[in-house]
Enzyme design. Structure first.
Site, short mmCIF file in Angstrom:
data_model
loop_
_atom_site.label_atom_id
_atom_site.label_comp_id
_atom_site.label_asym_id
_atom_site.label_seq_id
_atom_site.Cartn_x
_atom_site.Cartn_y
_atom_site.Cartn_z
CE1 TYR A 41 -3.22 2.86 0.29
CE2 TYR A 41 -3.66 2.24 2.56
CZ TYR A 41 -3.91 3.04 1.48
OH TYR A 41 -4.88 4.01 1.57
CE LYS A 60 -6.21 1.32 -0.67
NZ LYS A 60 -6.75 1.29 0.72
#
Length: 318
Positions: free
Chosen positions: A160, A188
């Site tokens: 992320y 992400k």
């Protein structure tokens, strides 16, 4: 449609009545995921019944994946035991209808490793590992951190990248290095840097997921595997439709869906902090009984609630 993909790739199957398929390299976590809020009761205690109801609702509304104990799940203010109880409850609620991804990233590598093992033991389908925050490690430290968490279990890992919260980007050179790890399979992205993401997608097999609801269409058009959304809490069907429209090359429909959702993005992502507004929207829709948060997050003000109601009505979601 990518060569050899076929008409039923893992993704929006629940929405369209397709069977749930095993994860593939292109979409290892599905394609429509929401970073789920963590429900609390009026006293601030973990509300597992509401968590199960919410998880089932999201899957019914078009999600084929859920992320628990991410940023929007207020992971900073839940204990390790609460994270485990939440994960088990959500897994029980959705069964094999969706891939449940556990947020295990912290700025302490050994703690992240411990959380990863805990999540694997509970039955998570994958791990979300955020960039270590506050300490601002160099690239070499990021590489060792991500590898250590990936080595801790057999689960696939989604990194992320969100510099606005963590203070640093993972960065292209680091992503190219960690992409060599068999279990680091996805990113992400909340950097807003479409060009850099395109470069990484061109150079590696990493699957990209939009981590910025304002850029969902842009990321999908560039070849992202899907979205990990906040606005998906109240518009799961529309997100599934958006992914499906891009999948079949129907950009006119995709643009129309994107424009319809703009008031929702404004309401949940710009009025104040995302978890605050997501819980308020879910309560407005009658999905959550409470919108309790844990400090330092505070409930939306009356003015923010009024603006959110207008945003949801404009997006035809209330």
């Amino acid at each position: 449609m990518p060569e050899g993909a076929g008409p039923r790739r893992a993704g929006v199957g629940q929405r369209y009545g397709w069977p749930m398929l095993p994860a593939d390299a292109a979409r290892p976590f599905g394609s429509v995921l929401t970073a789920m809020v963590t429900p609390f009761d009026s006293d601030g205690a973990l509300d597992l019944d509401s968590a199960q109801s919410l998880a089932a609702h999201l899957v019914d509304a078009g999600h084929d994946g859920l992320v628990v104990s991410g940023t929007t799940g207020e992971s900073a203010t839940t204990t390790d035991d609460e994270k485990l109880a939440l994960l088990r409850a959500v897994l029980q609620a959705v069964g094999d209808r969706a891939r449940v991804v556990a947020g295990v990233g912290t700025n302490n590598t050994s703690h992240s490793v411990e959380l990863a093992r805990q999540a694997a033991g509970a039955g998570a389908a994958g791990l979300l590992v955020v960039t270590p925050y506050y300490s601002k490690p160099p690239s070499a430290g990021l590489v060792e951190h991500f590898r250590a968490v990936a080595d801790a279990t057999e689960l696939p890992v989604m990194l992320y990248d969100i510099p606005g919260r963590c203070g640093i980007r993972i960065g292209t050179p680091t992503l190219l290095r960690v992409a060599e790890h068999d279990r680091i399979v996805a990113v992400k992205d909340a950097t807003g840097d479409l060009f850099a993401g395109s470069q990484v997608m061109a150079a590696t097999d990493l699957a990209y997921y939009s981590g910025d609801d304002a850029l969902n269409l842009a990321w999908l058009a560039l070849g992202a595997a899907g979205v990990v959304s906040v606005t998906g809490h109240v518009a799961g069907a529309q997100h599934a439709d958006l992914v499906a429209a891009v999948e079949r090359g129907d950009l006119e429909t995709a643009r129309a869906l994107h424009r319809r959702l703009l008031p929702l993005v404004r309401g949940l992502m710009t009025r104040t902090q995302g978890a605050i507004m997501a819980k308020a929207a879910l309560q407005m829709q009658g999905i959550l009984p409470h919108r309790t948060l844990r400090l330092p997050l505070v409930a939306a003000t009356g003015e923010e609630i009024d603006l959110l109601r207008t945003d949801l009505q404009e997006a035809e979601l209330l």
